[in-house]
Structure formats: structure tokens, C-alpha cells
Design an enzyme around this catalytic site. Structure first.
Site, PDB file in Angstrom:
ATOM      1  N   SER A  14       0.853  -1.188   0.000  1.00 49.22           N
ATOM      2  CA  SER A  14       0.000   0.000   0.000  1.00 49.22           C
ATOM      3  C   SER A  14       0.890   1.240   0.000  1.00 49.22           C
ATOM      4  CB  SER A  14      -0.890   0.022   1.246  1.00 49.22           C
ATOM      5  OG  SER A  14      -1.322   1.348   1.493  1.00 49.22           O
ATOM      6  N   HIS A  39      -1.497  -1.257  -4.133  1.00 46.65           N
ATOM      7  CA  HIS A  39      -2.742  -0.865  -3.452  1.00 46.65           C
ATOM      8  C   HIS A  39      -2.729   0.650  -3.213  1.00 46.65           C
ATOM      9  CE1 HIS A  39      -6.082  -1.862  -0.580  1.00 46.65           C
ATOM     10  NE2 HIS A  39      -5.601  -0.842   0.125  1.00 46.65           N
ATOM     11  N   ASP A  41      -4.722   3.828  -1.578  1.00 45.55           N
ATOM     12  CA  ASP A  41      -5.742   4.187  -0.598  1.00 45.55           C
ATOM     13  C   ASP A  41      -6.246   5.602  -0.836  1.00 45.55           C
ATOM     14  OD1 ASP A  41      -5.938   1.888   1.235  1.00 45.55           O
ATOM     15  OD2 ASP A  41      -3.801   2.254   1.525  1.00 45.55           O
ATOM     16  N   MET A  43      -8.863   8.474   0.391  1.00 46.23           N
ATOM     17  CA  MET A  43      -9.658   8.897   1.556  1.00 46.23           C
ATOM     18  C   MET A  43     -10.190  10.305   1.321  1.00 46.23           C
ATOM     19  SD  MET A  43      -7.244   7.513   4.640  1.00 46.23           S
ATOM     20  CE  MET A  43      -6.252   6.019   4.458  1.00 46.23           C
ATOM     21  N   HIS A  75      -8.555   1.381  -3.375  1.00 44.32           N
ATOM     22  CA  HIS A  75      -9.407   1.166  -2.201  1.00 44.32           C
ATOM     23  C   HIS A  75     -10.067   2.495  -1.871  1.00 44.32           C
ATOM     24  CE1 HIS A  75      -9.437   0.045   2.403  1.00 44.32           C
ATOM     25  NE2 HIS A  75     -10.654   0.145   1.898  1.00 44.32           N
ATOM     26  N   MET A  77     -12.019   4.757   0.194  1.00 42.60           N
ATOM     27  CA  MET A  77     -12.590   5.052   1.514  1.00 42.60           C
ATOM     28  C   MET A  77     -13.247   6.415   1.408  1.00 42.60           C
ATOM     29  SD  MET A  77      -9.467   3.501   3.737  1.00 42.60           S
ATOM     30  CE  MET A  77      -8.382   3.580   2.333  1.00 42.60           C
ATOM     31  N   MET A 146     -11.407  -5.402   6.407  1.00 39.79           N
ATOM     32  CA  MET A 146     -10.531  -4.465   7.119  1.00 39.79           C
ATOM     33  C   MET A 146     -10.134  -5.098   8.451  1.00 39.79           C
ATOM     34  SD  MET A 146      -9.917  -1.870   5.214  1.00 39.79           S
ATOM     35  CE  MET A 146      -8.895  -1.049   6.449  1.00 39.79           C
ATOM     36  N   GLY A 151      -8.507   4.324   7.584  1.00 41.30           N
ATOM     37  CA  GLY A 151      -8.158   5.742   7.728  1.00 41.30           C
ATOM     38  C   GLY A 151      -6.688   6.004   7.983  1.00 41.30           C
ATOM     39  N   GLY A 153      -2.535   4.283   8.428  1.00 41.83           N
ATOM     40  CA  GLY A 153      -1.568   3.199   8.426  1.00 41.83           C
ATOM     41  C   GLY A 153      -0.985   3.025   9.821  1.00 41.83           C
ATOM     42  N   GLY A 154      -0.310   1.911  10.014  1.00 38.43           N
ATOM     43  CA  GLY A 154       0.459   1.708  11.246  1.00 38.43           C
ATOM     44  C   GLY A 154      -0.328   1.316  12.473  1.00 38.43           C
ATOM     45  N   ASP A 181      -6.521  -6.091   5.145  1.00 40.08           N
ATOM     46  CA  ASP A 181      -5.894  -4.770   5.049  1.00 40.08           C
ATOM     47  C   ASP A 181      -5.859  -4.141   6.432  1.00 40.08           C
ATOM     48  OD1 ASP A 181      -4.988  -2.270   4.329  1.00 40.08           O
ATOM     49  OD2 ASP A 181      -6.717  -1.761   3.074  1.00 40.08           O
ATOM     50  N   GLY A 183      -2.514  -3.615   9.583  1.00 37.17           N
ATOM     51  CA  GLY A 183      -1.709  -4.330  10.569  1.00 37.17           C
ATOM     52  C   GLY A 183      -1.108  -5.624  10.044  1.00 37.17           C
ATOM     53  N   GLY A 203       1.193  -1.776   4.280  1.00 35.61           N
ATOM     54  CA  GLY A 203       1.681  -0.415   4.062  1.00 35.61           C
ATOM     55  C   GLY A 203       2.935  -0.162   4.856  1.00 35.61           C
ATOM     56  N   SER A 204       2.751   0.100   6.165  1.00 32.23           N
ATOM     57  CA  SER A 204       3.912   0.479   6.982  1.00 32.23           C
ATOM     58  C   SER A 204       4.921  -0.654   7.105  1.00 32.23           C
ATOM     59  CB  SER A 204       3.459   0.970   8.360  1.00 32.23           C
ATOM     60  OG  SER A 204       2.649   0.010   8.982  1.00 32.23           O
TER      61      SER A 204
HETATM   62  C1  DX5 Z   1      -5.865   1.994   6.002  1.00 34.87           C
HETATM   63  C2  DX5 Z   1      -5.592   1.560   4.597  1.00 34.87           C
HETATM   64  C3  DX5 Z   1      -4.495   0.566   4.472  1.00 34.87           C
HETATM   65  C4  DX5 Z   1      -3.183   1.021   5.055  1.00 34.87           C
HETATM   66  C5  DX5 Z   1      -2.684  -0.126   5.860  1.00 34.87           C
HETATM   67  O1  DX5 Z   1      -7.112   2.534   6.122  1.00 34.87           O
HETATM   68  O2  DX5 Z   1      -6.725   0.985   3.972  1.00 34.87           O
HETATM   69  O3  DX5 Z   1      -4.336   0.091   3.143  1.00 34.87           O
HETATM   70  O4  DX5 Z   1      -2.194   1.373   4.117  1.00 34.87           O
HETATM   71  O5  DX5 Z   1      -1.583   0.286   6.572  1.00 34.87           O
HETATM   72  P1  DX5 Z   1      -0.744  -0.672   7.496  1.00 34.87           P
HETATM   73  O6  DX5 Z   1      -0.298  -1.826   6.631  1.00 34.87           O
HETATM   74  O7  DX5 Z   1       0.348   0.196   7.968  1.00 34.87           O
HETATM   75  O8  DX5 Z   1      -1.668  -1.133   8.593  1.00 34.87           O
HETATM   76 ZN    ZN Z   2      -6.353   0.026   1.965  1.00 36.20          ZN
END
Ligand code: DX5
Ligand code: ZN
Length: 226
Positions: A14, A39, A41, A43, A75, A77, A146, A151, A153-154, A181, A183, A203-204
Site C-alpha cells: 500500500s 494498493h 488508498d 480517503m 481502495h 474510503m 478491514m 483511515g 496506516g500503522g 488490510d 496491521g 503499508g507500513s
Molecule cells: C488503512 C488503509 C491501508 C493502510 C494499511 O485505512 O486501507 O491500506 O495502508 O496500513 P498498514 O499496513 O500500515 O496497517
Molecule cells: Zn487500503
């Protein structure tokens, strides 16, 4: 996009946690390591508090990702995602994922995605019951569970998601992709795979790591992907 990218096991980096000042370079690091699903994201500051990026980011990455035979999954959101589908499809999204909670017209939104030429995905938030997707099985290529609140990452993986993933897999059957998606890292990805997930957004765990390519490969190994 090759249809096989909707099947099988994939780890999807991501770009939310990437360095946007050198986005192309960061995407190249993971595609060089073998990633074929990127991916994105999106928002809107309404469905979720933060604002991120829109169709221009998809257009900007389109050529680079296509050149390696990869795909861009978006994705959304955002509230009323059906209003944005055409713009993202035009920008080059291969798969567009809408949230069941973001519109009263989920069927219409998924239909709009397919009409646009992209593959359709349906996402649900942690508090949304599995039954929210049951009427969409049959013509939806991917379901997204989810595993954190959307909303940011991390965030830490929500442990009760494992049982939910298994129940989602029962509901959707063996055919569609089941994506997780939030953690996702080497410790959480394996149990998600065992519960029935086939697609792993990270992502992170990838872009906040010192070596994104290495971090990507470690998650691939954890889920037993090629
Ligand atoms: C969060 C996003 C994810 C995000 C996940 O709302 O939909 O795609 O990048 O981030 P990590 O992998 O850091 O949890
Ligand atoms: Zn996502």
C-alpha cells in the site's frame, strides 16, 4: 491486467506509507522484488477523517505498473463511491474496491465499477457483520476484510479478525479473492492466510521498513506466495 492477478496469493504493497516525493521509485523497489499488485488508498475526509490522493496518482503510476505486468487496485474510503468510479477507471485502475458502509446503493456501485471496465471489490469495516456482503457474492471479484479501522496506516491488527476472515470465506465460497488490510506484517499475515485470506495489503510493514523490497519478500514468505 492479466486475470491471474485476481486469483492466487498476492502481497499488495500500500503506497499510503510510501514517500510521495519519490513514489515512482518506491513502487519500483517493490515491483523489482516481485510485487504485481499495488494498493492505492483513497480517503475523502468524510468516510474517514484523513484526505489522501485521487485519480492523478493512479494515472501517474499506470504506465510503470503495466510495464511489469502488474495491476493497480484502488481502495475507495470515500462516501458515495459510485460518484468517483468513472474517474478512477479512466485514470487506469484495474480493480476498484468500494465500502459497504459508504453508500446505500452497494449493488449499483459494484455494477458501476464493472461497467467502467474495472474488476469490482467490496470492503467491510471491523464492526460490519459478514452478512453485509452476502447479496454481493456471485459478481464480485474480491472481498476486503478491514483488519484495522480504515483511515490510517500503522495501526495494530485486530485479533478477532481471524475468526471473521474464516466466516467471510465461508460466506463468499472458494472463488473470490479475500483480501486483508491493516496491521499486516510477517506475524499476522500467516494466520490470516490460514483463516482463508488470499491477498495481503501491507503499508507500513513495507514502506516504513529500511528495505521495502526485503520487507515485501518476508511477507511473501510468511504467506507462502510465489
Ligand atoms: C488503512 C488503509 C491501508 C493502510 C494499511 O485505512 O486501507 O491500506 O495502508 O496500513 P498498514 O499496513 O500500515 O496497517
Ligand atoms: Zn487500503
Amino acid at each position: 491486467m492479466g486475470a491471474e492477478l485476481l486469483q492466487g496469493i498476492h502481497v499488495a504493497p500500500s503506497i499510503l506509507s510510501a514517500d510521495y516525493a519519490r513514489l515512482g521509485e518506491q513502487v519500483r523497489e517493490v515491483t523489482d522484488a516481485g510485487a504485481r499488485v499495488i494498493h492505492v488508498d483513497v480517503m475523502d475526509g468524510h468516510f474517514v477523517p484523513p484526505l489522501t490522493i485521487g485519480p492523478p496518482a493512479v494515472s501517474a503510476l499506470r504506465e510503470q505498473v503495466s510495464a511489469v505486468g502488474g495491476m493497480l487496485e484502488v481502495h475507495l474510503m470515500v462516501e458515495r463511491p459510485e460518484r468517483h468510479v468513472a474517474d478512477f477507471a479512466r485514470a487506469g485502475a484495474d480493480l476498484i474496491i468500494v465500502h459497504a458502509e459508504a453508500t446505500p446503493n452497494v449493488h449499483y456501485a459494484l455494477h458501476s465499477v464493472r461497467e467502467s471496465g474495472a474488476a469490482a471489490g467490496l470492503a467491510i469495516c471491523p464492526a460490519t457483520p459478514v452478512s453485509a456482503v452476502s447479496e454481493s457474492v456471485g459478481d464480485t471479484a474480491l472481498f476486503l476484510c478491514m483488519t484495522v479501522d480504515p483511515g490510517w496506516g500503522g495501526q495494530p491488527f485486530i485479533a478477532s479478525s481471524l475468526d471473521k476472515i474464516a466466516r467471510l470465506r465461508d460466506t463468499i465460497g472458494a472463488g473470490p479473492a479475500l483480501e486483508v488490510d491493516g496491521g499486516i506484517e510477517t506475524e499476522t499475515a500467516g494466520p490470516c492466510a490460514a483463516a482463508g485470506a488470499t491477498r495481503f495489503v501491507a503499508g507500513s510493514a513495507i514502506f516504513a521498513a529500511p528495505e521495502p523490497a526485503e520487507a515485501y519478500r518476508a511477507i511473501v514468505e510468511a504467506v507462502g506466495a510465489a
